[in-house]
Design an enzyme around this catalytic site. Structure first.
Site, PDB file in Angstrom:
ATOM      1  N   ARG A   1     -13.465   6.296   4.975  1.00  0.00           N
ATOM      2  CA  ARG A   1     -13.241   5.572   3.716  1.00  0.00           C
ATOM      3  C   ARG A   1     -12.821   6.550   2.621  1.00  0.00           C
ATOM      4  O   ARG A   1     -13.408   7.634   2.491  1.00  0.00           O
ATOM      5  CB  ARG A   1     -14.504   4.808   3.306  1.00  0.00           C
ATOM      6  N   ASP A   2     -11.809   6.114   1.841  1.00  0.00           N
ATOM      7  CA  ASP A   2     -11.328   6.928   0.725  1.00  0.00           C
ATOM      8  C   ASP A   2     -12.434   7.040  -0.321  1.00  0.00           C
ATOM      9  O   ASP A   2     -13.126   6.074  -0.631  1.00  0.00           O
ATOM     10  CB  ASP A   2     -10.075   6.285   0.120  1.00  0.00           C
TER      11      ASP A   2
ATOM     12  N   HIS B   1      -1.705  11.834   5.945  1.00  0.00           N
ATOM     13  CA  HIS B   1      -2.665  10.735   6.126  1.00  0.00           C
ATOM     14  C   HIS B   1      -2.033   9.400   5.811  1.00  0.00           C
ATOM     15  O   HIS B   1      -1.221   9.284   4.899  1.00  0.00           O
ATOM     16  CB  HIS B   1      -3.904  10.937   5.244  1.00  0.00           C
TER      17      HIS B   1
HETATM   18  P1  DGP Z   1      -2.943  11.202  -1.490  1.00  0.00           P
HETATM   19  O1  DGP Z   1      -2.928  11.009  -2.975  1.00  0.00           O
HETATM   20  O2  DGP Z   1      -1.952  10.313  -0.781  1.00  0.00           O
HETATM   21  O3  DGP Z   1      -2.843  12.649  -1.085  1.00  0.00           O
HETATM   22  O4  DGP Z   1      -4.369  10.686  -1.038  1.00  0.00           O
HETATM   23  C1  DGP Z   1      -5.488  11.514  -0.931  1.00  0.00           C
HETATM   24  C2  DGP Z   1      -6.678  10.623  -0.911  1.00  0.00           C
HETATM   25  O5  DGP Z   1      -7.786  11.376  -0.450  1.00  0.00           O
HETATM   26  C3  DGP Z   1      -7.076  10.077  -2.272  1.00  0.00           C
HETATM   27  O6  DGP Z   1      -6.912   8.663  -2.283  1.00  0.00           O
HETATM   28  C4  DGP Z   1      -8.529  10.453  -2.446  1.00  0.00           C
HETATM   29  C5  DGP Z   1      -8.948  10.904  -1.067  1.00  0.00           C
HETATM   30  N1  DGP Z   1      -9.900  11.997  -1.046  1.00  0.00           N
HETATM   31  C6  DGP Z   1      -9.759  13.199  -1.654  1.00  0.00           C
HETATM   32  N2  DGP Z   1     -10.829  13.970  -1.414  1.00  0.00           N
HETATM   33  C7  DGP Z   1     -11.658  13.229  -0.616  1.00  0.00           C
HETATM   34  C8  DGP Z   1     -12.926  13.495  -0.027  1.00  0.00           C
HETATM   35  O7  DGP Z   1     -13.520  14.561  -0.159  1.00  0.00           O
HETATM   36  N3  DGP Z   1     -13.463  12.484   0.712  1.00  0.00           N
HETATM   37  C9  DGP Z   1     -12.824  11.291   0.896  1.00  0.00           C
HETATM   38  N4  DGP Z   1     -13.454  10.373   1.644  1.00  0.00           N
HETATM   39  N5  DGP Z   1     -11.629  11.016   0.360  1.00  0.00           N
HETATM   40  C10 DGP Z   1     -11.062  11.983  -0.394  1.00  0.00           C
END
Ligand code: DGP
Length: 121
Positions: A29-30, A100
């Site tokens: 999950r984001d 991703h």
């Molecule tokens: P992008 O902007 O397309 O590079 O998306 C990166 C996504 O990664 C963003 O929506 C937030 C997520 N994200 C960043 N750091 C972490 C983390 O430490 N854990 C999780 N679960 N998501 C993260």
């Protein structure tokens, strides 16, 4: 390309809500969800951006989409609809340089998504 936060998630060095994993990929999950369901589907092997994809990665990229479809079916939103997007580079909003898929679901998703940006172009 240097290691990112996603390598730490893969290696269980930092916690994440992992919903799926297999030999090639991981889904979690984001941390900053943009929809009721917001998953990130990543390859275990680090590829920085779409620009870095090689011929040898064809199967891996297809695999990520199959994981998206599998999760959509299992989590019950395949029929309602969902969005799968991949940002490439800073102008597209990519912040983590480990390729991703974003899988977004659980509410009606507007389209086109960035009309304001278009007006400024
Ligand atoms: P992008 O902007 O397309 O590079 O998306 C990166 C996504 O990664 C963003 O929506 C937030 C997520 N994200 C960043 N750091 C972490 C983390 O430490 N854990 C999780 N679960 N998501 C993260």
């Amino acid at each position: 390309m240097s290691e990112t936060i996603f390598d730490k998630i893969i290696n269980r060095e930092i916690p994440a809500d992992i919903v799926y994993e297999d030999d090639l990929s991981l889904a979690f999950r984001d941390i900053n969800p943009q929809a009721p369901v917001h998953l990130l589907i990543i390859p275990r092997r680090r590829i920085a951006t779409i620009n870095d994809i090689q011929e040898a990665d064809r199967e891996l990229l297809g695999h990520l989409y199959l994981v998206a479809a599998k999760l959509a079916a299992e989590m019950g939103f395949a029929e309602d609809g969902y969005r799968v997007v991949m940002n490439c580079g800073e102008s597209a909003g990519q912040t983590v340089f480990h390729l991703h898929l974003h899988l977004l679901a659980g509410k009606p998703l507007g389209w086109p998504p960035y009309t304001d940006t278009m007006k400024q172009a």
